[in-house]
Design a protein around this motif. Structure first.
Motif, PDB file in Angstrom:
ATOM      1  N   ALA A   1       0.817  -1.219   0.000  1.00  0.00           N
ATOM      2  CA  ALA A   1       0.000   0.000   0.000  1.00  0.00           C
ATOM      3  C   ALA A   1       0.847   1.264   0.000  1.00  0.00           C
ATOM      4  N   SER A   2       2.081   1.148   0.429  1.00  0.00           N
ATOM      5  CA  SER A   2       2.921   2.324   0.661  1.00  0.00           C
ATOM      6  C   SER A   2       3.830   2.611  -0.525  1.00  0.00           C
ATOM      7  N   ASP A   3       4.505   3.750  -0.426  1.00  0.00           N
ATOM      8  CA  ASP A   3       5.462   4.120  -1.468  1.00  0.00           C
ATOM      9  C   ASP A   3       6.710   3.264  -1.447  1.00  0.00           C
ATOM     10  N   ASP A   4       6.881   2.444  -0.413  1.00  0.00           N
ATOM     11  CA  ASP A   4       8.015   1.512  -0.390  1.00  0.00           C
ATOM     12  C   ASP A   4       7.960   0.526  -1.547  1.00  0.00           C
ATOM     13  N   SER A   5       6.754   0.321  -2.100  1.00  0.00           N
ATOM     14  CA  SER A   5       6.594  -0.602  -3.234  1.00  0.00           C
ATOM     15  C   SER A   5       6.237   0.156  -4.518  1.00  0.00           C
ATOM     16  N   SER A   6       6.755   1.359  -4.653  1.00  0.00           N
ATOM     17  CA  SER A   6       6.345   2.255  -5.744  1.00  0.00           C
ATOM     18  C   SER A   6       6.654   1.733  -7.143  1.00  0.00           C
ATOM     19  N   PHE A   7       7.593   0.780  -7.268  1.00  0.00           N
ATOM     20  CA  PHE A   7       7.924   0.220  -8.586  1.00  0.00           C
ATOM     21  C   PHE A   7       7.509  -1.245  -8.672  1.00  0.00           C
ATOM     22  N   ILE A   8       6.486  -1.600  -7.904  1.00  0.00           N
ATOM     23  CA  ILE A   8       5.993  -2.978  -7.884  1.00  0.00           C
ATOM     24  C   ILE A   8       4.531  -2.992  -8.296  1.00  0.00           C
ATOM     25  N   SER A   9       4.229  -3.675  -9.372  1.00  0.00           N
ATOM     26  CA  SER A   9       2.847  -3.793  -9.839  1.00  0.00           C
ATOM     27  C   SER A   9       2.679  -5.094 -10.607  1.00  0.00           C
ATOM     28  N   GLY A  10       1.537  -5.737 -10.411  1.00  0.00           N
ATOM     29  CA  GLY A  10       1.230  -6.960 -11.135  1.00  0.00           C
ATOM     30  C   GLY A  10       1.789  -8.215 -10.503  1.00  0.00           C
ATOM     31  N   ILE A  11       2.341  -8.114  -9.284  1.00  0.00           N
ATOM     32  CA  ILE A  11       2.972  -9.286  -8.689  1.00  0.00           C
ATOM     33  C   ILE A  11       1.998 -10.083  -7.826  1.00  0.00           C
ATOM     34  N   GLU A  12       2.392 -11.313  -7.526  1.00  0.00           N
ATOM     35  CA  GLU A  12       1.739 -12.136  -6.521  1.00  0.00           C
ATOM     36  C   GLU A  12       2.764 -12.383  -5.415  1.00  0.00           C
ATOM     37  N   LEU A  13       2.495 -11.805  -4.253  1.00  0.00           N
ATOM     38  CA  LEU A  13       3.399 -11.939  -3.119  1.00  0.00           C
ATOM     39  C   LEU A  13       2.909 -13.075  -2.233  1.00  0.00           C
ATOM     40  N   PHE A  14       3.649 -14.182  -2.245  1.00  0.00           N
ATOM     41  CA  PHE A  14       3.281 -15.334  -1.421  1.00  0.00           C
ATOM     42  C   PHE A  14       3.768 -15.120   0.002  1.00  0.00           C
ATOM     43  N   VAL A  15       2.825 -15.190   0.939  1.00  0.00           N
ATOM     44  CA  VAL A  15       3.150 -15.086   2.368  1.00  0.00           C
ATOM     45  C   VAL A  15       2.740 -16.433   2.967  1.00  0.00           C
ATOM     46  N   ASP A  16       3.621 -17.418   2.822  1.00  0.00           N
ATOM     47  CA  ASP A  16       3.198 -18.806   3.013  1.00  0.00           C
ATOM     48  C   ASP A  16       4.234 -19.702   3.671  1.00  0.00           C
ATOM     49  N   GLY A  17       5.289 -19.101   4.218  1.00  0.00           N
ATOM     50  CA  GLY A  17       6.333 -19.919   4.842  1.00  0.00           C
ATOM     51  C   GLY A  17       7.034 -20.860   3.891  1.00  0.00           C
ATOM     52  N   GLY A  18       6.908 -20.591   2.585  1.00  0.00           N
ATOM     53  CA  GLY A  18       7.549 -21.417   1.575  1.00  0.00           C
ATOM     54  C   GLY A  18       6.697 -22.550   1.025  1.00  0.00           C
ATOM     55  N   ALA A  19       5.447 -22.648   1.489  1.00  0.00           N
ATOM     56  CA  ALA A  19       4.618 -23.814   1.145  1.00  0.00           C
ATOM     57  C   ALA A  19       4.376 -23.966  -0.345  1.00  0.00           C
TER      58      ALA A  19
END
Length: 243
Positions: A222-240
Protein backbone atom coordinates in the motif's frame (compact mmCIF):
# COMPACT_ATOMS: atom_id res chain seq x y z
CA UNK A 1 7.02 9.40 9.42
CA UNK A 2 4.46 6.60 9.25
CA UNK A 3 4.28 4.78 5.92
CA UNK A 4 0.60 5.58 5.25
CA UNK A 5 0.31 9.02 6.82
CA UNK A 6 -2.77 10.84 5.50
CA UNK A 7 -3.87 7.97 3.25
CA UNK A 8 -7.49 6.80 2.96
CA UNK A 9 -8.12 3.08 2.60
CA UNK A 10 -11.02 0.69 2.06
CA UNK A 11 -10.68 -2.83 3.46
CA UNK A 12 -13.38 -5.38 2.71
CA UNK A 13 -13.66 -8.35 5.02
CA UNK A 14 -12.26 -6.05 7.67
CA UNK A 15 -14.02 -7.43 10.74
CA UNK A 16 -11.76 -10.36 11.62
CA UNK A 17 -8.55 -12.19 10.83
CA UNK A 18 -6.29 -10.73 8.18
CA UNK A 19 -8.62 -7.85 7.31
CA UNK A 20 -8.95 -6.65 10.89
CA UNK A 21 -5.22 -6.99 11.54
CA UNK A 22 -4.52 -4.96 8.41
CA UNK A 23 -7.03 -2.28 9.36
CA UNK A 24 -5.36 -1.90 12.76
CA UNK A 25 -1.93 -1.70 11.14
CA UNK A 26 -3.05 0.81 8.50
CA UNK A 27 -4.39 3.11 11.22
CA UNK A 28 -1.17 2.72 13.19
CA UNK A 29 0.73 3.74 10.06
CA UNK A 30 -1.33 6.94 9.75
CA UNK A 31 -4.22 5.96 7.47
CA UNK A 32 -7.96 6.45 7.83
CA UNK A 33 -9.81 3.22 7.05
CA UNK A 34 -13.28 2.24 5.95
CA UNK A 35 -13.99 -1.40 6.76
CA UNK A 36 -16.83 -3.48 5.36
CA UNK A 37 -18.31 -6.64 6.85
CA UNK A 38 -21.54 -8.57 6.53
CA UNK A 39 -22.52 -8.86 10.20
CA UNK A 40 -23.30 -5.70 12.14
CA UNK A 41 -22.28 -7.01 15.56
CA UNK A 42 -18.87 -8.09 14.31
CA UNK A 43 -18.50 -4.81 12.43
CA UNK A 44 -19.23 -2.81 15.58
CA UNK A 45 -16.72 -4.90 17.56
CA UNK A 46 -14.05 -4.38 14.90
CA UNK A 47 -14.57 -0.61 14.83
CA UNK A 48 -14.23 -0.57 18.62
CA UNK A 49 -11.07 -2.69 18.47
CA UNK A 50 -9.46 -0.40 15.87
CA UNK A 51 -10.34 2.55 18.03
CA UNK A 52 -9.90 5.64 15.88
CA UNK A 53 -9.72 6.84 12.29
CA UNK A 54 -12.18 4.17 11.17
CA UNK A 55 -15.71 3.96 9.80
CA UNK A 56 -17.56 0.66 9.45
CA UNK A 57 -20.07 0.01 6.68
CA UNK A 58 -22.25 -3.09 6.88
CA UNK A 59 -22.60 -4.95 3.61
CA UNK A 60 -21.83 -7.88 1.34
CA UNK A 61 -19.41 -7.33 -1.53
CA UNK A 62 -21.52 -9.61 -3.73
CA UNK A 63 -24.35 -7.06 -3.41
CA UNK A 64 -23.57 -4.10 -5.66
CA UNK A 65 -25.96 -1.82 -3.80
CA UNK A 66 -23.94 -2.47 -0.63
CA UNK A 67 -20.77 -1.49 -2.46
CA UNK A 68 -22.47 1.71 -3.60
CA UNK A 69 -23.26 2.52 0.05
CA UNK A 70 -19.63 1.86 0.99
CA UNK A 71 -18.27 4.28 -1.57
CA UNK A 72 -20.98 6.84 -0.86
CA UNK A 73 -19.69 6.86 2.72
CA UNK A 74 -16.10 7.29 1.52
CA UNK A 75 -17.12 10.16 -0.73
CA UNK A 76 -19.15 11.87 2.00
CA UNK A 77 -16.49 11.63 4.69
CA UNK A 78 -13.19 11.84 2.81
CA UNK A 79 -13.89 12.55 -0.85
CA UNK A 80 -11.18 10.27 -2.20
CA UNK A 81 -9.30 7.00 -1.77
CA UNK A 82 -5.63 6.03 -1.90
CA UNK A 83 -5.79 2.29 -1.15
CA UNK A 84 -8.24 -0.53 -1.84
CA UNK A 85 -7.60 -3.83 -0.07
CA UNK A 86 -10.13 -6.22 -1.63
CA UNK A 87 -9.82 -8.88 1.02
CA UNK A 88 -13.33 -10.27 1.53
CA UNK A 89 -14.03 -13.79 0.33
CA UNK A 90 -15.12 -17.26 1.33
CA UNK A 91 -14.21 -20.87 0.74
CA UNK A 92 -15.96 -24.21 1.17
CA UNK A 93 -14.84 -27.71 0.27
CA UNK A 94 -16.55 -29.69 -2.51
CA UNK A 95 -14.81 -32.31 -4.68
CA UNK A 96 -15.55 -32.64 -8.36
CA UNK A 97 -18.64 -34.79 -8.63
CA UNK A 98 -20.23 -33.09 -5.63
CA UNK A 99 -20.11 -29.45 -6.76
CA UNK A 100 -23.54 -27.87 -6.66
CA UNK A 101 -24.77 -24.85 -8.57
CA UNK A 102 -25.30 -23.10 -5.24
CA UNK A 103 -21.72 -23.78 -4.11
CA UNK A 104 -20.28 -22.59 -7.42
CA UNK A 105 -22.35 -19.41 -7.61
CA UNK A 106 -21.82 -18.51 -3.95
CA UNK A 107 -18.04 -18.84 -4.22
CA UNK A 108 -17.65 -17.02 -7.52
CA UNK A 109 -20.10 -14.28 -6.56
CA UNK A 110 -18.17 -13.48 -3.40
CA UNK A 111 -14.59 -14.01 -4.50
CA UNK A 112 -14.64 -12.93 -8.14
CA UNK A 113 -17.75 -10.86 -8.85
CA UNK A 114 -17.52 -9.10 -5.50
CA UNK A 115 -13.83 -8.31 -5.91
CA UNK A 116 -14.21 -7.05 -9.48
CA UNK A 117 -16.91 -4.58 -8.50
CA UNK A 118 -15.16 -3.63 -5.25
CA UNK A 119 -12.30 -2.37 -7.41
CA UNK A 120 -14.31 -1.01 -10.34
CA UNK A 121 -16.64 1.02 -8.14
CA UNK A 122 -13.64 2.46 -6.27
CA UNK A 123 -12.02 3.89 -9.40
CA UNK A 124 -13.85 7.26 -9.49
CA UNK A 125 -12.60 7.96 -5.95
CA UNK A 126 -9.18 6.31 -6.22
CA UNK A 127 -6.42 8.87 -6.69
CA UNK A 128 -3.88 8.52 -9.46
CA UNK A 129 -0.88 6.69 -8.07
CA UNK A 130 -3.06 4.65 -5.73
CA UNK A 131 -2.69 1.02 -4.69
CA UNK A 132 -5.05 -1.91 -5.20
CA UNK A 133 -4.35 -5.09 -3.25
CA UNK A 134 -6.22 -8.34 -3.82
CA UNK A 135 -6.26 -11.32 -1.47
CA UNK A 136 -5.33 -14.45 -3.37
CA UNK A 137 -4.30 -17.83 -1.98
CA UNK A 138 -1.69 -20.51 -2.44
CA UNK A 139 -4.69 -22.74 -3.25
CA UNK A 140 -4.65 -21.30 -6.77
CA UNK A 141 -1.34 -23.06 -7.48
CA UNK A 142 -1.40 -26.06 -5.13
CA UNK A 143 -4.30 -28.22 -6.36
CA UNK A 144 -5.74 -28.79 -2.89
CA UNK A 145 -8.23 -31.70 -2.98
CA UNK A 146 -11.93 -30.73 -2.88
CA UNK A 147 -11.04 -27.04 -3.03
CA UNK A 148 -11.27 -26.61 -6.78
CA UNK A 149 -13.93 -23.92 -7.03
CA UNK A 150 -12.28 -21.74 -4.39
CA UNK A 151 -8.88 -22.27 -6.01
CA UNK A 152 -10.25 -21.23 -9.40
CA UNK A 153 -11.62 -18.00 -7.97
CA UNK A 154 -8.22 -17.10 -6.59
CA UNK A 155 -6.56 -17.92 -9.91
CA UNK A 156 -9.02 -15.53 -11.53
CA UNK A 157 -7.95 -12.75 -9.17
CA UNK A 158 -4.31 -13.36 -10.09
CA UNK A 159 -5.26 -12.91 -13.72
CA UNK A 160 -7.16 -9.70 -13.01
CA UNK A 161 -4.11 -8.24 -11.26
CA UNK A 162 -2.12 -8.65 -14.47
CA UNK A 163 -4.86 -7.15 -16.63
CA UNK A 164 -5.57 -4.23 -14.31
CA UNK A 165 -1.86 -3.42 -14.13
CA UNK A 166 -2.12 -2.58 -17.82
CA UNK A 167 -5.63 -1.14 -17.71
CA UNK A 168 -4.68 1.36 -14.99
CA UNK A 169 -1.10 2.14 -15.97
CA UNK A 170 -1.94 5.61 -17.32
CA UNK A 171 -3.23 6.50 -13.86
CA UNK A 172 -0.18 4.92 -12.18
CA UNK A 173 -2.49 2.75 -10.06
CA UNK A 174 -0.66 -0.39 -8.98
CA UNK A 175 -2.47 -3.72 -8.56
CA UNK A 176 -0.87 -6.56 -6.62
CA UNK A 177 -1.93 -9.82 -5.00
CA UNK A 178 -1.11 -11.14 -1.53
CA UNK A 179 -1.44 -14.92 -1.49
CA UNK A 180 -1.46 -16.29 2.06
CA UNK A 181 -0.62 -19.81 3.03
CA UNK A 182 -2.03 -21.31 6.22
CA UNK A 183 -2.72 -18.40 8.53
CA UNK A 184 -3.69 -18.77 12.19
CA UNK A 185 -7.17 -17.26 12.10
CA UNK A 186 -10.48 -18.33 13.67
CA UNK A 187 -11.50 -20.05 10.41
CA UNK A 188 -9.15 -22.92 11.38
CA UNK A 189 -10.65 -23.46 14.83
CA UNK A 190 -12.98 -26.33 13.75
CA UNK A 191 -10.10 -28.37 12.29
CA UNK A 192 -8.76 -31.27 14.39
CA UNK A 193 -5.15 -31.21 15.53
CA UNK A 194 -4.28 -34.02 13.09
CA UNK A 195 -5.47 -31.92 10.16
CA UNK A 196 -3.43 -28.93 11.30
CA UNK A 197 -0.36 -31.17 11.68
CA UNK A 198 -0.87 -32.45 8.15
CA UNK A 199 -1.04 -28.94 6.80
CA UNK A 200 2.09 -27.84 8.64
CA UNK A 201 4.03 -30.83 7.36
CA UNK A 202 4.03 -29.14 3.96
CA UNK A 203 5.27 -25.78 5.24
CA UNK A 204 9.08 -25.45 5.18
CA UNK A 205 8.97 -22.94 8.04
CA UNK A 206 6.97 -25.53 10.04
CA UNK A 207 4.40 -23.13 11.43
CA UNK A 208 1.30 -21.20 10.53
CA UNK A 209 1.55 -17.56 9.59
CA UNK A 210 -0.16 -14.80 11.53
CA UNK A 211 -2.64 -12.15 10.50
CA UNK A 212 -0.07 -9.54 11.49
CA UNK A 213 2.35 -10.98 8.94
CA UNK A 214 -0.29 -10.49 6.23
CA UNK A 215 -0.83 -6.94 7.52
CA UNK A 216 2.91 -6.24 7.22
CA UNK A 217 2.82 -7.29 3.58
CA UNK A 218 -0.28 -5.18 2.91
CA UNK A 219 1.38 -2.10 4.39
CA UNK A 220 4.35 -2.63 2.09
CA UNK A 221 2.19 -2.94 -1.03
CA UNK A 222 0.00 0.00 0.00
CA UNK A 223 2.92 2.32 0.66
CA UNK A 224 5.46 4.12 -1.47
CA UNK A 225 8.01 1.51 -0.39
CA UNK A 226 6.59 -0.60 -3.23
CA UNK A 227 6.34 2.26 -5.74
CA UNK A 228 7.92 0.22 -8.59
CA UNK A 229 5.99 -2.98 -7.88
CA UNK A 230 2.85 -3.79 -9.84
CA UNK A 231 1.23 -6.96 -11.14
CA UNK A 232 2.97 -9.29 -8.69
CA UNK A 233 1.74 -12.14 -6.52
CA UNK A 234 3.40 -11.94 -3.12
CA UNK A 235 3.28 -15.33 -1.42
CA UNK A 236 3.15 -15.09 2.37
CA UNK A 237 3.20 -18.81 3.01
CA UNK A 238 6.33 -19.92 4.84
CA UNK A 239 7.55 -21.42 1.58
CA UNK A 240 4.62 -23.81 1.15
CA UNK A 241 3.96 -22.97 -2.50
CA UNK A 242 7.59 -22.42 -3.37
CA UNK A 243 9.38 -25.73 -2.79
Amino acid sequence: MSNLQGKVAVITGGTSGMGLATAKRFVKEGAFVFIMGRRQAELDAAVKAIGSNVIGVQGDIANLADLDRLYASVKAHKGHLDIVFANAGLGEFAPIGAITEEHFDKTFNANVRGTVFTVQKALPLLKDGGSVILTGSIASVKGIPSFGVYSATKAALRSFARTWTNDLKDRRIRTNVISPGTIDTPILDPLPKEAIAGILSGVPMARMGTSDEIANSAVFLASDDSSFISGIELFVDGGAAQV
